[in-house]
Design a protein around this motif. Structure first.
Motif, PDB file in Angstrom:
ATOM      1  N   ILE A 142      -5.147   8.176 -14.474  1.00 44.04           N
ATOM      2  CA  ILE A 142      -6.072   7.057 -14.270  1.00 44.04           C
ATOM      3  C   ILE A 142      -7.296   7.548 -13.493  1.00 44.04           C
ATOM      4  CG2 ILE A 142      -6.346   4.746 -13.267  1.00 44.04           C
ATOM      5  CD1 ILE A 142      -3.227   4.518 -13.492  1.00 44.04           C
ATOM      6  N   ILE A 143      -8.467   7.406 -14.093  1.00 42.37           N
ATOM      7  CA  ILE A 143      -9.723   7.799 -13.425  1.00 42.37           C
ATOM      8  C   ILE A 143     -10.376   6.544 -12.854  1.00 42.37           C
ATOM      9  CG2 ILE A 143     -11.971   8.927 -13.678  1.00 42.37           C
ATOM     10  CD1 ILE A 143     -10.999  10.226 -16.236  1.00 42.37           C
ATOM     11  N   VAL A 144     -10.813   6.645 -11.596  1.00 39.08           N
ATOM     12  CA  VAL A 144     -11.538   5.526 -10.966  1.00 39.08           C
ATOM     13  C   VAL A 144     -12.764   6.089 -10.246  1.00 39.08           C
ATOM     14  CG1 VAL A 144      -9.506   4.041 -10.614  1.00 39.08           C
ATOM     15  CG2 VAL A 144     -10.147   5.708  -8.842  1.00 39.08           C
ATOM     16  N   LYS A 145     -13.653   5.193  -9.802  1.00 41.50           N
ATOM     17  CA  LYS A 145     -14.764   5.631  -8.959  1.00 41.50           C
ATOM     18  C   LYS A 145     -14.187   5.990  -7.590  1.00 41.50           C
ATOM     19  CE  LYS A 145     -18.701   3.083 -10.777  1.00 41.50           C
ATOM     20  NZ  LYS A 145     -19.578   1.935 -10.528  1.00 41.50           N
ATOM     21  N   GLU A 146     -14.865   6.909  -6.897  1.00 42.62           N
ATOM     22  CA  GLU A 146     -14.349   7.364  -5.604  1.00 42.62           C
ATOM     23  C   GLU A 146     -14.118   6.216  -4.618  1.00 42.62           C
ATOM     24  OE1 GLU A 146     -16.878  10.610  -4.459  1.00 42.62           O
ATOM     25  OE2 GLU A 146     -15.481  12.038  -5.388  1.00 42.62           O
ATOM     26  N   ASP A 147     -14.968   5.175  -4.678  1.00 41.42           N
ATOM     27  CA  ASP A 147     -14.827   4.060  -3.727  1.00 41.42           C
ATOM     28  C   ASP A 147     -14.053   2.879  -4.336  1.00 41.42           C
ATOM     29  OD1 ASP A 147     -16.602   3.267  -5.632  1.00 41.42           O
ATOM     30  OD2 ASP A 147     -18.224   2.699  -4.236  1.00 41.42           O
ATOM     31  N   SER A 148     -13.258   3.145  -5.358  1.00 43.77           N
ATOM     32  CA  SER A 148     -12.572   2.065  -6.067  1.00 43.77           C
ATOM     33  C   SER A 148     -11.538   1.344  -5.202  1.00 43.77           C
ATOM     34  CB  SER A 148     -11.858   2.647  -7.290  1.00 43.77           C
ATOM     35  OG  SER A 148     -11.099   1.655  -7.932  1.00 43.77           O
ATOM     36  N   ALA A 149     -11.349   0.055  -5.500  1.00 34.96           N
ATOM     37  CA  ALA A 149     -10.297  -0.724  -4.831  1.00 34.96           C
ATOM     38  C   ALA A 149      -8.931  -0.348  -5.401  1.00 34.96           C
ATOM     39  CB  ALA A 149     -10.548  -2.210  -5.035  1.00 34.96           C
ATOM     40  N   ILE A 150      -8.924   0.304  -6.542  1.00 35.29           N
ATOM     41  CA  ILE A 150      -7.649   0.706  -7.161  1.00 35.29           C
ATOM     42  C   ILE A 150      -7.231   2.042  -6.529  1.00 35.29           C
ATOM     43  CG2 ILE A 150      -6.465   1.260  -9.327  1.00 35.29           C
ATOM     44  CD1 ILE A 150      -8.870  -0.150 -10.779  1.00 35.29           C
ATOM     45  N   ALA A 151      -6.129   2.017  -5.787  1.00 33.81           N
ATOM     46  CA  ALA A 151      -5.694   3.231  -5.100  1.00 33.81           C
ATOM     47  C   ALA A 151      -4.411   3.789  -5.701  1.00 33.81           C
ATOM     48  CB  ALA A 151      -5.478   2.934  -3.617  1.00 33.81           C
ATOM     49  N   HIS A 152      -3.722   2.956  -6.446  1.00 24.74           N
ATOM     50  CA  HIS A 152      -2.397   3.314  -6.956  1.00 24.74           C
ATOM     51  C   HIS A 152      -2.216   2.593  -8.285  1.00 24.74           C
ATOM     52  CE1 HIS A 152       2.011   3.427  -7.110  1.00 24.74           C
ATOM     53  NE2 HIS A 152       1.951   4.392  -6.220  1.00 24.74           N
ATOM     54  N   VAL A 153      -1.409   3.186  -9.162  1.00 25.25           N
ATOM     55  CA  VAL A 153      -1.176   2.536 -10.457  1.00 25.25           C
ATOM     56  C   VAL A 153      -0.634   1.112 -10.270  1.00 25.25           C
ATOM     57  CG1 VAL A 153       1.131   3.565 -10.726  1.00 25.25           C
ATOM     58  CG2 VAL A 153      -0.125   2.835 -12.754  1.00 25.25           C
ATOM     59  N   ASP A 154       0.135   0.886  -9.214  1.00 16.67           N
ATOM     60  CA  ASP A 154       0.707  -0.446  -8.968  1.00 16.67           C
ATOM     61  C   ASP A 154      -0.369  -1.511  -8.766  1.00 16.67           C
ATOM     62  OD1 ASP A 154       3.171   0.670  -9.174  1.00 16.67           O
ATOM     63  OD2 ASP A 154       3.666   0.563  -7.034  1.00 16.67           O
ATOM     64  N   ASP A 155      -1.539  -1.077  -8.260  1.00 20.18           N
ATOM     65  CA  ASP A 155      -2.622  -2.040  -8.025  1.00 20.18           C
ATOM     66  C   ASP A 155      -3.046  -2.726  -9.324  1.00 20.18           C
ATOM     67  OD1 ASP A 155      -2.529  -1.305  -5.407  1.00 20.18           O
ATOM     68  OD2 ASP A 155      -4.264   0.048  -5.523  1.00 20.18           O
ATOM     69  N   LEU A 156      -2.889  -2.010 -10.432  1.00 17.63           N
ATOM     70  CA  LEU A 156      -3.280  -2.588 -11.724  1.00 17.63           C
ATOM     71  C   LEU A 156      -2.377  -3.761 -12.104  1.00 17.63           C
ATOM     72  CD1 LEU A 156      -3.924   0.688 -13.799  1.00 17.63           C
ATOM     73  CD2 LEU A 156      -5.634  -0.784 -12.743  1.00 17.63           C
ATOM     74  N   TYR A 157      -1.160  -3.741 -11.554  1.00 21.58           N
ATOM     75  CA  TYR A 157      -0.167  -4.785 -11.885  1.00 21.58           C
ATOM     76  C   TYR A 157      -0.054  -5.851 -10.798  1.00 21.58           C
ATOM     77  CZ  TYR A 157       1.373  -1.273 -15.251  1.00 21.58           C
ATOM     78  OH  TYR A 157       1.418  -0.358 -16.258  1.00 21.58           O
ATOM     79  N   ALA A 158      -0.861  -5.714  -9.737  1.00 24.50           N
ATOM     80  CA  ALA A 158      -0.732  -6.627  -8.592  1.00 24.50           C
ATOM     81  C   ALA A 158      -0.973  -8.073  -9.017  1.00 24.50           C
ATOM     82  CB  ALA A 158      -1.713  -6.232  -7.503  1.00 24.50           C
ATOM     83  N   GLU A 159      -0.321  -8.968  -8.294  1.00 23.98           N
ATOM     84  CA  GLU A 159      -0.453 -10.400  -8.525  1.00 23.98           C
ATOM     85  C   GLU A 159      -1.938 -10.792  -8.522  1.00 23.98           C
ATOM     86  OE1 GLU A 159       2.610 -12.000  -8.847  1.00 23.98           O
ATOM     87  OE2 GLU A 159       1.371 -13.667  -9.594  1.00 23.98           O
ATOM     88  N   GLY A 160      -2.392 -11.421  -9.554  1.00 28.40           N
ATOM     89  CA  GLY A 160      -3.783 -11.893  -9.605  1.00 28.40           C
ATOM     90  C   GLY A 160      -4.802 -10.827  -9.987  1.00 28.40           C
ATOM     91  N   ALA A 161      -4.347  -9.577 -10.122  1.00 25.85           N
ATOM     92  CA  ALA A 161      -5.295  -8.501 -10.466  1.00 25.85           C
ATOM     93  C   ALA A 161      -5.725  -8.643 -11.920  1.00 25.85           C
ATOM     94  CB  ALA A 161      -4.637  -7.139 -10.249  1.00 25.85           C
ATOM     95  N   SER A 162      -7.009  -8.428 -12.189  1.00 21.61           N
ATOM     96  CA  SER A 162      -7.413  -8.385 -13.594  1.00 21.61           C
ATOM     97  C   SER A 162      -8.505  -7.330 -13.738  1.00 21.61           C
ATOM     98  CB  SER A 162      -7.824  -9.759 -14.112  1.00 21.61           C
ATOM     99  OG  SER A 162      -9.179  -9.966 -14.052  1.00 21.61           O
ATOM    100  N   TYR A 163      -8.076  -6.105 -13.693  1.00 22.28           N
ATOM    101  CA  TYR A 163      -9.013  -4.987 -13.804  1.00 22.28           C
ATOM    102  C   TYR A 163      -9.317  -4.700 -15.269  1.00 22.28           C
ATOM    103  CZ  TYR A 163      -8.155  -4.052  -8.861  1.00 22.28           C
ATOM    104  OH  TYR A 163      -8.073  -4.147  -7.503  1.00 22.28           O
TER     105      TYR A 163
END
Ligand code: ARG
Length: 273
Positions: A142-163
């Motif tokens: 998973i590639i993100v911007k250096e300052d991304s709020a996504i820090a872990h693959v689990d963040d993509l599945y977090a409650e209310g997340a819609s990346y």
């Protein structure tokens, strides 16, 4: 957390991948033909007396270090392993560049003899084509911007997340992400470079793509990083038309030989340091 693992077929070897490469330049013409042997590239595969028969490989050459352009020429791990296989078969390799999601159709239509594109063995693909023994393994990263709020693959599945996720059309990254996050949250691109441009421009929040191409893309695009947690583990193999056991047997025997004599490891070491 939901994890996906592609089917594990008979694996000849597992190659771990640890290098950083400069990414390939985007080519405007995505349908060029490159010949790794500098021989005549006529479409006719029938052997002319005294000339080697042509073995045609379908690929998508925007996938460094497996297949990418160096000038007009397609080079990389797959290109070199394929050339070594062709040599074993006494044939001349011709590489045909196409969209990744056209490769299976081209193989089944017979416009190319086999597909080799860092292609993952999956159960669904096995319904359409036959795969060789695996010659390498890959990981969906998973590639993100250096300052991304996504820090872990689990963040993509977090409650209310819609990346918003960017992927290359028809790849396992596309298939898995669409399955996990829904079609509306996944944008498909013709290749990884375009997906990364979309990430830099802010139209997607991350890009899911194989780890070695991910490293090459991040090396060429400052301000991006790869998450330490991975998304899926996979085996890469060559595909042939369903039922073409004659060619498949020859390819498998060649892969076994080229593994045993160290040729494949040597090719990989050249591209992945
Ligand atoms: N491993 C992934 C898949 O099989 C991506 C392969 C993309 N390959 C390429 N040459 N663009 O779906």
């Amino acid at each position: 957390m939901k994890k996906f693992f592609a089917v594990l077929l008979a694996t000849v070897l597992m190659l771990s991948c640890v290098a950083v490469f400069a990414a390939c330049d985007k080519k405007d013409d995505n349908k060029t033909t490159a010949d790794t042997t500098a021989a005549d590239t006529t479409a006719d595969t029938a052997p002319v007396e005294g000339e080697k028969a042509v073995l045609k490989m379908g690929t998508n050459a925007y996938f460094q270090p497996y297949e990418f352009y160096e000038g007009e020429k397609i080079i990389g791990i797959d290109a070199e392993i394929a050339a070594a296989i062709a040599e074993k078969l006494g044939m001349t390799l011709e590489i045909v560049d196409m969209e990744f999601d056209s490769i299976i159709t081209a193989v089944n239509a017979g416009s190319v003899d086999f597909g080799m594109a860092g292609m993952t063995v999956t159960e669904d693909r096995l319904k359409e084509i036959d795969f060789s023994v695996s010659y390498a393994n890959g990981v969906q990263a998973i590639i993100v911007k250096e300052d991304s709020a996504i820090a872990h693959v689990d963040d993509l599945y977090a409650e209310g997340a819609s990346y918003k996720v960017g992927v290359q059309l028809g790849t396992t990254g596309d298939i898995y992400a669409t399955d996990d996050f829904g079609k509306d949250n996944v944008t498909t691109y013709s290749n990884g470079n375009e997906a990364v441009l979309a990430l830099k421009g802010g139209s997607v929040d991350c890009v899911i793509i194989d780890n070695e191409p991910a490293k090459a893309l991040v090396a060429a695009n400052p301000g991006l990083k790869i998450l330490e947690t991975t998304y899926a583990n996979e085996d890469y193999a060559i595909c042939v038309k369903k039922g073409n056991s004659d060619l498949l047997d020859k390819i498998n025997a060649a892969i076994v030989d080229l593994t045993e004599d160290g040729t494949i490891a040597g090719i990989v070491a050249k591209y992945i340091k």
